[in-house]
Design an enzyme around this catalytic site. Structure first.
Site, PDB file in Angstrom:
ATOM      1  N   ASP A  85       0.877  -1.282   0.023  1.00 34.90           N
ATOM      2  CA  ASP A  85      -0.129  -0.148  -0.121  1.00 34.90           C
ATOM      3  C   ASP A  85       0.985   1.312   0.231  1.00 34.90           C
ATOM      4  OD1 ASP A  85      -1.723   2.290   0.705  1.00 34.90           O
ATOM      5  OD2 ASP A  85      -2.096   1.407   2.625  1.00 34.90           O
ATOM      6  N   SER A 111      -1.404  10.178   7.290  1.00 30.46           N
ATOM      7  CA  SER A 111      -0.980  11.568   6.898  1.00 30.46           C
ATOM      8  C   SER A 111      -2.402  12.617   6.784  1.00 30.46           C
ATOM      9  CB  SER A 111      -0.401  11.681   5.550  1.00 30.46           C
ATOM     10  OG  SER A 111       0.462  10.870   5.131  1.00 30.46           O
ATOM     11  N   ASN A 143       1.123   8.221   1.091  1.00 33.88           N
ATOM     12  CA  ASN A 143       1.874   9.808   0.929  1.00 33.88           C
ATOM     13  C   ASN A 143       3.242   9.964   1.635  1.00 33.88           C
ATOM     14  OD1 ASN A 143       0.439  11.064  -1.373  1.00 33.88           O
ATOM     15  ND2 ASN A 143      -1.373  11.216   0.015  1.00 33.88           N
ATOM     16  N   ASP A 154      -6.749   3.685  -1.730  1.00 37.92           N
ATOM     17  CA  ASP A 154      -6.560   3.043  -0.406  1.00 37.92           C
ATOM     18  C   ASP A 154      -7.949   3.198   0.513  1.00 37.92           C
ATOM     19  OD1 ASP A 154      -6.442   5.890  -0.241  1.00 37.92           O
ATOM     20  OD2 ASP A 154      -4.974   6.059   1.051  1.00 37.92           O
ATOM     21  N   ARG A 155      -8.884   4.157   0.194  1.00 37.40           N
ATOM     22  CA  ARG A 155     -10.010   4.320   0.996  1.00 37.40           C
ATOM     23  C   ARG A 155     -10.795   3.114   0.643  1.00 37.40           C
ATOM     24  NH1 ARG A 155     -11.596  10.542   0.302  1.00 37.40           N
ATOM     25  NH2 ARG A 155     -13.425   9.844   1.744  1.00 37.40           N
ATOM     26  N   ASP A 170      -9.399   5.758   8.507  1.00 38.22           N
ATOM     27  CA  ASP A 170      -7.980   5.633   8.404  1.00 38.22           C
ATOM     28  C   ASP A 170      -7.151   6.841   8.652  1.00 38.22           C
ATOM     29  OD1 ASP A 170      -5.680   4.801   7.346  1.00 38.22           O
ATOM     30  OD2 ASP A 170      -6.278   3.981   5.362  1.00 38.22           O
TER      31      ASP A 170
END
Lengths: 210, 210
Positions: free
Chosen positions: B9, B93, B12, B75-76, B90
């Site tokens: 995964d 960052s 950022n 990712d979401r 989640d």
């Protein structure tokens, strides 16, 4: 005396000047005529200002304010000073949210200002580098623009809403914008009202001492 | 096959690698053995990663996900994909807060991550440049440290609380910390569960097509 009274609120990004019933916002310090009273949260800017206005009087040493908050900013004290009971929101570089009850300060919260939120998102990812949009807090966001607007404007609103159900007083550059979401009263010169109250109290106090 | 399955995964600020049931967090891309599947929200980091792992397969092109959200981060999608109904947080960052209902994504919110909040405060004023402290949301802050902690951690909590009263699933670097405030279940490998589900679905799908 009132005609020549000039009040200056030195913030972290601007000088706010109250003169003849008008408010001027300036990025640079100005040389001012009249009886100048000021408050400051930024030492560097205060020095620049005092270089031009060496006779200006810092109101911080005169102010009386009932709080158990350690290190409460003088701008927050002044914004709260003229409010008997309510939630006081000053939305500038930072957003401060203070609670007053019967002229006593119960505590307060500091959030990033809307521009600071905007910059924080831009720094996380270029994909989050965009202007906010107006949001509907009853609908879940379905785009990045809505999602970051909800996560900043909406977050400020949720924090304010979670406080006691008191009247809300707003001031500062984004105060009017936030009023659309939380209601309450926008008072552009709220900090200056506290400064005038401080001058009056000190004036009455010095007469009483005679 | 499962023994050699490696999931990555690309976020950022970090590469999150799932290998032999363990999760490794790396600031730099690593050369990996086995069947490597990945997702990425950062093009630059993805290129660095593909230079070392040219055969890695991007799962973004295979994933099926029911949402009307335009531009939802991969990712979401993966974090939400294995959740039937609930609020998916989640906390990395950025902090993303998504709502799932019967395997359908209803929308979501993006807030700055806790480190981004910290940096935003530091940039506003050196007086706000300090570590957060644990807060009690039932008590109004009476110090700067408490005030900025409430204005960041507390703001995230208030936004989550304002959503429907669904079960909360947390993941990401600050997920466990936020769980102390909002309850729910912390699932470290939530994103990877969605990636595995995607691989299984695609696997079954290609068998069905024969």
């Amino acid at each position: 005396m009132e005609n020549f009274l000039v009040l200056v609120d030195i913030g972290n990004s601007r000088f706010h000047i109250f003169k003849n019933g008008e408010i001027i916002h300036s990025l640079k310090p100005l040389k001012l005529d009249g009886d100048v009273f000021y408050i400051s949260v930024n030492e560097k800017r205060e020095k620049e200002f005092l270089a031009l206005n060496p006779k200006a009087i810092n109101l911080a040493k005169f102010v009386k304010f009932d709080t158990s908050y350690k290190g409460l900013g003088i701008d927050r004290i002044m914004a709260c000073k003229s409010v008997e009971s309510g939630v006081v929101v000053d939305a500038g570089s930072a957003i401060t949210i203070d609670v007053m009850d019967n002229f006593r300060h119960l505590g307060g919260i500091i959030m990033p200002g809307l521009r600071a939120f905007r910059e924080a998102f831009a720094k996380i990812s270029p994909k989050l580098d965009m202007e906010f949009t107006k949001i509907d807090l009853l609908t879940l966001p379905t785009s990045t623009k809505e999602a970051i607007s909800y996560g900043s404007i909406g977050a400020v609103v949720r924090v304010i809403e979670s406080l006691d159900d008191k009247k809300i007083y707003l001031t500062g550059g984004d105060g009017k914008f936030l009023q659309e979401y939380v209601g309450g009263e926008f008072i552009e010169d709220l900090v200056f009202r506290g400064m005038i109250k401080t001058i009056k109290e000190e004036y009455e106090n010095s007469f009483a001492k005679r």
